[in-house]
Design a protein around this motif. Sequence first.
Motif, mmCIF file in Angstrom:
data_model
loop_
_atom_site.group_PDB
_atom_site.id
_atom_site.type_symbol
_atom_site.label_atom_id
_atom_site.label_comp_id
_atom_site.label_asym_id
_atom_site.label_seq_id
_atom_site.Cartn_x
_atom_site.Cartn_y
_atom_site.Cartn_z
ATOM 1 N N SER A 175 -11.656 11.991 -8.433
ATOM 2 C CA SER A 175 -12.968 12.621 -8.370
ATOM 3 C C SER A 175 -12.922 13.975 -9.079
ATOM 4 C CB SER A 175 -13.398 12.805 -6.917
ATOM 5 O OG SER A 175 -12.563 13.754 -6.259
ATOM 6 N N ASN A 176 -14.076 14.568 -9.287
ATOM 7 C CA ASN A 176 -14.127 15.882 -9.928
ATOM 8 C C ASN A 176 -13.697 16.948 -8.942
ATOM 9 O OD1 ASN A 176 -14.612 17.969 -11.723
ATOM 10 N ND2 ASN A 176 -16.795 18.064 -11.243
ATOM 11 N N LEU A 177 -12.525 17.548 -9.162
ATOM 12 C CA LEU A 177 -11.959 18.532 -8.244
ATOM 13 C C LEU A 177 -12.055 19.958 -8.775
ATOM 14 C CD1 LEU A 177 -8.698 16.632 -7.150
ATOM 15 C CD2 LEU A 177 -10.869 16.830 -5.903
ATOM 16 N N LEU A 178 -12.802 20.162 -9.839
ATOM 17 C CA LEU A 178 -12.920 21.508 -10.396
ATOM 18 C C LEU A 178 -13.569 22.455 -9.391
ATOM 19 C CD1 LEU A 178 -14.093 20.745 -14.037
ATOM 20 C CD2 LEU A 178 -11.838 21.586 -13.321
ATOM 21 N N PRO A 179 -13.093 23.686 -9.320
ATOM 22 C CA PRO A 179 -13.743 24.670 -8.453
ATOM 23 C C PRO A 179 -15.197 24.858 -8.846
ATOM 24 C CG PRO A 179 -11.604 25.472 -9.218
ATOM 25 C CD PRO A 179 -11.908 24.236 -10.009
ATOM 26 N N GLY B 141 -15.665 15.786 -15.849
ATOM 27 C CA GLY B 141 -15.071 16.717 -14.924
ATOM 28 C C GLY B 141 -13.574 16.561 -14.992
ATOM 29 N N PHE B 142 -12.880 17.080 -13.997
ATOM 30 C CA PHE B 142 -11.429 16.953 -14.001
ATOM 31 C C PHE B 142 -10.940 16.694 -12.590
ATOM 32 C CE2 PHE B 142 -7.066 17.706 -15.185
ATOM 33 C CZ PHE B 142 -7.051 17.327 -16.517
ATOM 34 N N GLY B 143 -10.137 15.660 -12.449
ATOM 35 C CA GLY B 143 -9.543 15.324 -11.162
ATOM 36 C C GLY B 143 -8.141 15.868 -11.060
ATOM 37 N N ALA B 144 -7.301 15.207 -10.298
ATOM 38 C CA ALA B 144 -5.911 15.616 -10.166
ATOM 39 C C ALA B 144 -5.124 15.046 -11.333
ATOM 40 C CB ALA B 144 -5.341 15.124 -8.842
ATOM 41 N N GLY B 145 -4.873 15.876 -12.336
ATOM 42 C CA GLY B 145 -4.042 15.489 -13.461
ATOM 43 C C GLY B 145 -4.726 14.739 -14.575
ATOM 44 N N GLY B 146 -6.039 14.490 -14.488
ATOM 45 C CA GLY B 146 -6.711 13.753 -15.542
ATOM 46 C C GLY B 146 -8.205 14.000 -15.568
ATOM 47 N N ALA B 147 -8.827 13.660 -16.704
ATOM 48 C CA ALA B 147 -10.264 13.836 -16.864
ATOM 49 C C ALA B 147 -11.018 12.732 -16.135
ATOM 50 C CB ALA B 147 -10.630 13.827 -18.342
ATOM 51 N N VAL B 148 -12.269 13.018 -15.743
ATOM 52 C CA VAL B 148 -13.093 12.089 -14.967
ATOM 53 C C VAL B 148 -14.502 12.046 -15.554
ATOM 54 C CG1 VAL B 148 -14.031 11.563 -12.685
ATOM 55 C CG2 VAL B 148 -11.778 12.640 -12.872
ATOM 56 N N ARG C 246 0.855 -1.189 0.000
ATOM 57 C CA ARG C 246 0.000 0.000 0.000
ATOM 58 C C ARG C 246 0.885 1.230 0.000
ATOM 59 N NH1 ARG C 246 -4.817 1.552 0.102
ATOM 60 N NH2 ARG C 246 -5.692 -0.526 0.450
ATOM 61 N N ILE C 247 0.681 2.110 -1.001
ATOM 62 C CA ILE C 247 1.462 3.343 -1.053
ATOM 63 C C ILE C 247 0.597 4.578 -0.848
ATOM 64 C CG2 ILE C 247 3.157 2.237 -2.552
ATOM 65 C CD1 ILE C 247 2.140 4.007 -4.823
ATOM 66 N N ALA C 248 -0.716 4.396 -0.828
ATOM 67 C CA ALA C 248 -1.623 5.522 -0.572
ATOM 68 C C ALA C 248 -2.916 4.971 0.011
ATOM 69 C CB ALA C 248 -1.924 6.295 -1.852
ATOM 70 N N ARG C 249 -3.590 5.790 0.788
ATOM 71 C CA ARG C 249 -4.895 5.399 1.313
ATOM 72 C C ARG C 249 -5.914 5.371 0.181
ATOM 73 N NH1 ARG C 249 -4.198 9.652 5.362
ATOM 74 N NH2 ARG C 249 -5.939 10.674 4.293
ATOM 75 N N ALA C 250 -6.927 4.542 0.358
ATOM 76 C CA ALA C 250 -7.977 4.454 -0.651
ATOM 77 C C ALA C 250 -8.680 5.792 -0.843
ATOM 78 C CB ALA C 250 -8.977 3.367 -0.271
ATOM 79 N N ASP C 251 -8.890 6.541 0.237
ATOM 80 C CA ASP C 251 -9.582 7.820 0.098
ATOM 81 C C ASP C 251 -8.728 8.842 -0.636
ATOM 82 O OD1 ASP C 251 -7.973 7.799 2.518
ATOM 83 O OD2 ASP C 251 -8.843 9.746 2.990
ATOM 84 N N THR C 252 -7.396 8.721 -0.535
ATOM 85 C CA THR C 252 -6.514 9.614 -1.286
ATOM 86 C C THR C 252 -6.674 9.388 -2.780
ATOM 87 O OG1 THR C 252 -4.884 9.736 0.492
ATOM 88 C CG2 THR C 252 -4.097 10.197 -1.729
ATOM 89 N N VAL C 253 -6.699 8.127 -3.186
ATOM 90 C CA VAL C 253 -6.869 7.792 -4.602
ATOM 91 C C VAL C 253 -8.260 8.187 -5.084
ATOM 92 C CG1 VAL C 253 -6.924 5.896 -6.265
ATOM 93 C CG2 VAL C 253 -5.158 5.953 -4.494
ATOM 94 N N ALA C 254 -9.262 7.954 -4.259
ATOM 95 C CA ALA C 254 -10.630 8.317 -4.643
ATOM 96 C C ALA C 254 -10.749 9.825 -4.854
ATOM 97 C CB ALA C 254 -11.617 7.854 -3.574
ATOM 98 N N THR C 255 -10.118 10.598 -3.992
ATOM 99 C CA THR C 255 -10.137 12.052 -4.161
ATOM 100 C C THR C 255 -9.449 12.458 -5.447
ATOM 101 O OG1 THR C 255 -10.184 12.425 -1.772
ATOM 102 C CG2 THR C 255 -9.419 14.254 -3.151
ATOM 103 N N MET C 256 -8.296 11.873 -5.715
ATOM 104 C CA MET C 256 -7.554 12.184 -6.931
ATOM 105 C C MET C 256 -8.399 11.964 -8.169
ATOM 106 S SD MET C 256 -4.086 10.342 -8.320
ATOM 107 C CE MET C 256 -3.591 10.442 -10.052
#
Length: 450
Positions: free
Chosen positions: A352-356, A377-384, A340-350
């Motif tokens: 997810s749609n993070l647009l303002p 939408g757009f997440g961290a570094g990629g489209a969603v 495990r290198i990241a929590r599941a919620d960290t990846v889920a946030t990445m």
Amino acid sequence: MIVRFLLCTAAVAGLAATAFAGQQPQSRPQPRPAPMPVPAAAVPAASLLPGTQALLDSYVRDGKMAGAVGAFGVGDLPTVFVSAGRLADGDAPAANPESLWRVYSMTKPVTAFAAMLLIEDGRLRLDQPVSDFFPGFAHMRVLTDPDHSLASRPAEHQITIRNLLTHTAGLGYNIITRGPLLQEYERQGILPGTLNRATEAQARRVRPATLQQFAERVSGLPLIAEPGTKWSYSIGLDVMGAVIERASGMPFDTFVQRRVFTPLAMRSSFWTVPQRDAGRLATNYAFAGATRTPLDPGATSVWLEPPSFPYGGAGLVMSARDYDSFLHMLQDGGRLNGVRIARADTVATMMSNLLPAGVTFAGIGGSTGGTQAPSQGFGAGGAVYLTDGPGGFPGRGTYGWGGAAGTIAFVDPAHHFRATFMANYMPADRYPVRAELAAALVRDAARLRQ
């Protein structure tokens, strides 16, 4: 950089996943298959995906590309690799899962994931001002007539980490920006990427020598839009690399190596290709009319020499196997092969749609680096994907991006499906590879269900 997210063949993720897992199609996501202790290389691609194999073979036979590799995975079943052609025209090594390809903007999700790790560590906050790390960003200015002048007004809001990750910072990009600001970017060397040795020699005359200098120079340039109000493809992930350096206390590429590549056993991911691996590097081609000519030969590639600094937006060379490992980790919520290198919620946030609030993503042309599809939408570094595709596939939450030299990558967490395509030719949207590849996968999936 993707023309579109394989949306044109709506059932790809679900049908391919169903076929690979040997199940009947379902309208809802199924449980992740149990891990199987079978090496990926043991799966015969020609027997599982004959249509996909035939498609890649046709690309080589018709002279569209010298070689190509696809990697397709479902859950924790062995990845299926499909390869065709060679790393260059003539007597070159055959393309295979270990071959190296310039992934250009498929670097962005890797950089974004590194930032998400620092958010998980508590060293960054998603809505933290970038000026906490580079004070010059505290007093940005916004162009008032970007098509004609550098006249500007004070920005009303500060650029945040969220803005860098989602291309809503108001920053420009030399591949799409026009007018006086493009001229200023070129004059000050805001050119975080390379094509070949000839263009690199010219860029180095003006480009900042370090990632820190790059970010500081960017902070003195005007913005194309008020931060947080507009999606516009940008150098945001390159500036993010500089922030990662300051937040982590180590060089950006060192952080990525220690926190991402090493724990995931990604041994074929480089900002500088070691000389010992030069024989694995594909040649990148460019089309002049109907003629395909070498743009950056693998044997003498500019990627065999260190860049000015590691480009977080477009700097990586990777194998299909390595990128599949990265997607597999995202698919499994931050875990791969028991690590495990990241929590599941960290990846889920990445993913997810993070647009303002109030900002939408309408897509961008494939030759520059993006997707064109409804309901994104757009997440961290990629489209969603914001909704399921027709019939439920691809699933809501499908995430990915692509590269300027023809590479494609996406992961559908709802159906535990992922896909990577590697080839190196420009422009990336010369052929409808995304649509044709997806259609071939659908046909193969239907055959396997019979």
